[in-house]
Write a protein that holds these residues in place. Sequence first.
Motif, short mmCIF file in Angstrom:
data_model
loop_
_atom_site.label_atom_id
_atom_site.label_comp_id
_atom_site.label_asym_id
_atom_site.label_seq_id
_atom_site.Cartn_x
_atom_site.Cartn_y
_atom_site.Cartn_z
N GLY A 78 0.79 -1.22 0.00
CA GLY A 78 0.00 0.00 0.00
C GLY A 78 0.82 1.27 0.00
N TYR B 97 2.84 4.56 -1.13
CA TYR B 97 2.58 5.54 -2.17
C TYR B 97 3.64 6.65 -2.20
N SER C 278 -0.91 1.68 -5.57
CA SER C 278 -1.51 2.73 -4.75
C SER C 278 -1.39 4.11 -5.40
#
Length: 392
Positions: A329, A331, A346
């Motif tokens: 996840g 980013y 993400s």
Amino acid sequence: MARYRKTFFLMPLIGFLLIFFVVPMVWFLSYAVRETEVPRALPRTLEALSHWQQDQPVPETAFAALAGDMIEAANSGSMADAARRLNYELTGVRSALSKASRVVRRAGAGTDFDIDFFNTIDPVLTSPAFFAVVKRAGNAMSDHYLLAAVDLQRTPAGAVVRAPQENRLYLTVLWRTLEIACMVTLACLFLGFPVAVLLTTSSEKVADTILVLVMLPFWTSLLVRTTAWIVLLQKEGIINGVLLSLGLIAEPLTMIFNRTGVVIAMTHVLLPFMILPLYGTLKAIPRGYMRAAASLGARPFTAFHRVYLPLAAPGIAAGCIMVFILSVGYYVTPALVGGPSDQMLSAFVANYTTGTGNWGLASALGLILLIVTIILYLLAQRLSGGRAISLG
């Protein structure tokens, strides 16, 4: 009675999680299958198409209904969203609908909004393919975004096929995301296991000092840590400068805006999440076990492999699962340190949410990532004998 009392004290936490985590997440993920734009903008057209099949001529009432919807949608501002949604499946519809909406609103009283009227504006608005897309997008639920998230699409006839080669993107990005997460997880395990062992074998004072150093990254902003790696890894940075001065390299290494920089920066950020579960598990292993194995004739490697490592497996599994789930996840770090070919899934979710406003595709990509993560977690649970959830 004691059980009910514990439940009572947990109610605020449960309520907080439901209201601020579970409900928003479910609501966001529901956009992957919900259709809202076309039903809101073209209700009369959908009603006129309720009994229409694609192999039949488009009913004349559909064109008058489309014109009426355009006038109403212009007042409510919903046509732009519907045109954008239809354009995902049929290229050119967005500009055609915008043009038709302006012409319809300027049309005088008594204008006959029939197939010839719309054909003069843009033939795509009179094609069965256009109305087939309208009808499909007018359902309460649709698999369009889910199919797009795995590089699939529906033909005008409704069959599921692979997207054209130039439009296949998301499976490649998903594989890249999992690959980077695996690399970071293995790097954290390789670096974190010796540190966890050192923590369990050192004196209390030394162990406390090491723990402070392990926790130190949590005291610094993620953005600051990532930016620091940009300074360190660039061609004129400290690391290249030291390597050049020592004569280990002849020219600066490219360690930024590529996969190398992403793995290094993410490993630095996530390393504590590997060390802490490992430390909790290794600390519970009695030191006498290794001495007992040695007294029975086992060599150090055999004792480590047959005694120490199986007992450390729950901590290894827990640390790997924690680091992996956090990695998929990520980013900020890949966006700043990685190049265009190192962006993870993400980043696309963030772009579709805050950039293009394509909430359906953002939700579908998030749902696919969530499903893959759950599958890999269950696989890790099975391979570890159900010990991946345990911290020791």
